[in-house]
Design an enzyme around this catalytic site. Structure first.
Site, mmCIF file in Angstrom:
data_model
loop_
_atom_site.group_PDB
_atom_site.id
_atom_site.type_symbol
_atom_site.label_atom_id
_atom_site.label_comp_id
_atom_site.label_asym_id
_atom_site.label_seq_id
_atom_site.Cartn_x
_atom_site.Cartn_y
_atom_site.Cartn_z
ATOM 1 N N ASP A 99 12.741 1.344 -3.478
ATOM 2 C CA ASP A 99 13.250 1.668 -4.805
ATOM 3 C C ASP A 99 13.805 3.090 -4.804
ATOM 4 O OD1 ASP A 99 12.305 -0.787 -6.066
ATOM 5 O OD2 ASP A 99 10.303 0.072 -5.840
ATOM 6 N N ASP A 132 14.561 5.997 -7.557
ATOM 7 C CA ASP A 132 14.375 6.425 -8.938
ATOM 8 C C ASP A 132 15.109 7.739 -9.177
ATOM 9 O OD1 ASP A 132 12.718 4.225 -9.346
ATOM 10 O OD2 ASP A 132 10.945 5.332 -8.687
ATOM 11 N N ASP A 154 1.759 13.331 -9.955
ATOM 12 C CA ASP A 154 0.389 13.296 -9.445
ATOM 13 C C ASP A 154 0.220 14.042 -8.132
ATOM 14 O OD1 ASP A 154 1.862 11.454 -8.006
ATOM 15 O OD2 ASP A 154 0.628 9.722 -8.560
#
EC number: 2.7.7.19
Length: 455
Positions: free
Chosen positions: A72, A74, A150
């Site tokens: 993916d 992003d 995170d």
């Protein structure tokens, strides 16, 4: 897709006045436009041409830096979701808690997120229900966005205007050192979202990274917090841990960091009580087999995965029930029900997986019954192939089962019949060349005096 920010609680970032940025120029990193999805490049360039900042972000940058091809791509930008939608006709806005833009190119979706901030000056859209954050659409700067992520390795931004990598939290060095390190105080971040502990283990297994001691140290003590996570979310996280090609390493990581018992309490107890390590060897072999199938592009069913992960718990429960006086078959059926019920309280296991899982377990003693008259019933069972594959793996823990495996291999070869629900039962007792002739159905004679049809 972007999942590196807590979905549950706001993040209290470390107090960093004037967050500095390290700019890694193109000649000092390995990210090339040739490795980036052409559709992601289209999104980046269009946003840039419209006057917005646009960056490839997160796992895609991290993976490209270590030579992996991302699944993916992003994008992070200072454009709002509504502004993104105006630029792309093929865009749809999703999410209530986190407003995101999906730019759709056939089967590929480029997820575009607006930079988010932690503090709300009143201009954003943030709402709480008690202690739960139900909406968090407060937008900020790229520095704010970096601090909300995170792990440092996930907070890297690839800038399309000069092909540099922007690093605000030391993530570039951590990627080079192959270490997962949390942004902020680890205990605080885990308490905000306990599932971050599972993400740390999963990413370390996937990337062959270590977990920084400061991030690993609180895990065993905070593992019980995972019981507070929604069972449906833990089911999704479990599939990510074990069905992405690094299942064995993920299992070992859960053991090492004291998290296995939080996900699979009864399995952890059974493994701790077992002697010789045979059950653990079986689980590891099943997970290694899963990894091989993923690498070969073959399908993997969660039913078989959970059958392996919960087999030690099933064996222990069945043995305890037999000691209490139940006969073997009743003990096995009750053990299957109990283990499934108890596990579902921690991980939401859908019936479409739990029922086949139980069938795989309950067929194991039947595979030890090698009478020819029963063979056809088992071969025709829709779960035979999965049960037989499971039997083959059990040989790792119980070498005496090798004879049963040999028998079933020979039977399948001798009959020449594909196992499945349509097998003719007589074919296995008589042999494929001795099939009985089809039975003729007698025509029912009409009673006297009853007119024939057509007369």
């Amino acid at each position: 897709m972007i999942d590196s920010q807590s979905p549950d609680l706001p993040f209290s970032p470390p107090s960093t006045p004037g967050l500095p940025v390290r700019v890694i120029p193109r000649e000092d990193h390995g990210v090339s436009r040739k490795q980036i999805s052409p559709n992601a490049l289209r999104v980046l360039y269009r946003l840039r041409e419209a006057g917005f900042g646009a960056y490839l972000v997160g796992g895609a940058v991290r993976d490209l830096l270590i030579g992996l091809q991302p699944k993916d791509f992003d994008v992070a930008t200072d454009a709002t979701p509504e502004e993104i939608k105006q630029l792309f006709r093929n865009c749809r806005l999703i999410g209530r808690r986190f407003r995101l833009a999906h730019v759709v190119f056939g089967r590929e979706i480029i997820e575009v997120a607006t930079f988010r901030a932690n503090s709300d000056d009143g201009s954003g859209d943030r709402a709480m229900e008690g202690e739960r954050l139900v909406r968090d659409n407060v937008y900020g700067s790229i520095e704010d966005d970096a601090l909300r992520r995170d792990f440092t390795a996930n907070a890297l931004y690839y800038a399309i205007e000069d092909f540099s990598v922007r690093d605000y939290v030391g993530g570039f060095e951590d990627v080079e050192n192959r270490v997962m390190k949390l942004i902020g105080d680890p205990e605080t971040r885990y308490r905000e979202d306990p599932v971050r502990m599972l993400r740390a283990v999963r990413l370390a297994a996937k990337l062959d990274f270590g977990i920084d001691p400061s991030a690993a140290e609180p895990m065993p003590a905070l593992a019980p917090l995972l019981a507070q996570a929604p069972p449906a979310r833990l089911f999704d996280e479990t599939l990510k841990l074990f069905l992405a090609g690094h299942a064995r390493a993920s299992f070992v990581g859960l053991e090492r960091h004291g998290l296995l018992g939080a996900l699979f309490p009864e399995t952890a107890r059974a493994l701790a009580a077992s002697r010789g390590g045979g059950l653990r060897a079986l689980v590891l072999e099943a997970l290694a087999s899963t990894d091989r199938r993923v690498a070969e592009g073959l399908s993997v069913t969660p039913a078989f995965l959970f059958a392996a992960l919960l087999w030690p718990a099933f064996c222990r429960e069945a043995a305890l029930l037999q000691k209490s006086g139940l006969d073997a078959l009743a003990a096995q059926q009750r053990a299957a029900d109990r283990v499934t019920l108890h596990q579902a309280q921690r991980i939401a296991l859908p019936r479409r997986f739990s029922i086949p899982m139980q069938e795989i377990w309950l067929m194991q003693p039947r595979l030890a019954m090698r009478q020819r008259k029963r063979v056809h019933r088992l071969l025709s069972h829709p779960r035979f192939r999965a049960a037989f594959d499971f039997l083959e793996m059990r040989v790792v823990a119980a070498p005496e089962l090798a004879e049963d495996v040999r028998f079933w291999r020979e039977v399948q070869g001798e009959t020449g019949i594909e196992p499945g629900p349509d097998v003719d039962g007589d074919a296995l007792e008589l042999g494929v060349d001795e099939l009985p002739p089809p039975r003729r159905r007698r025509r029912r004679r009409a009673p006297r005096g009853e007119a024939r049809r057509g007369e």
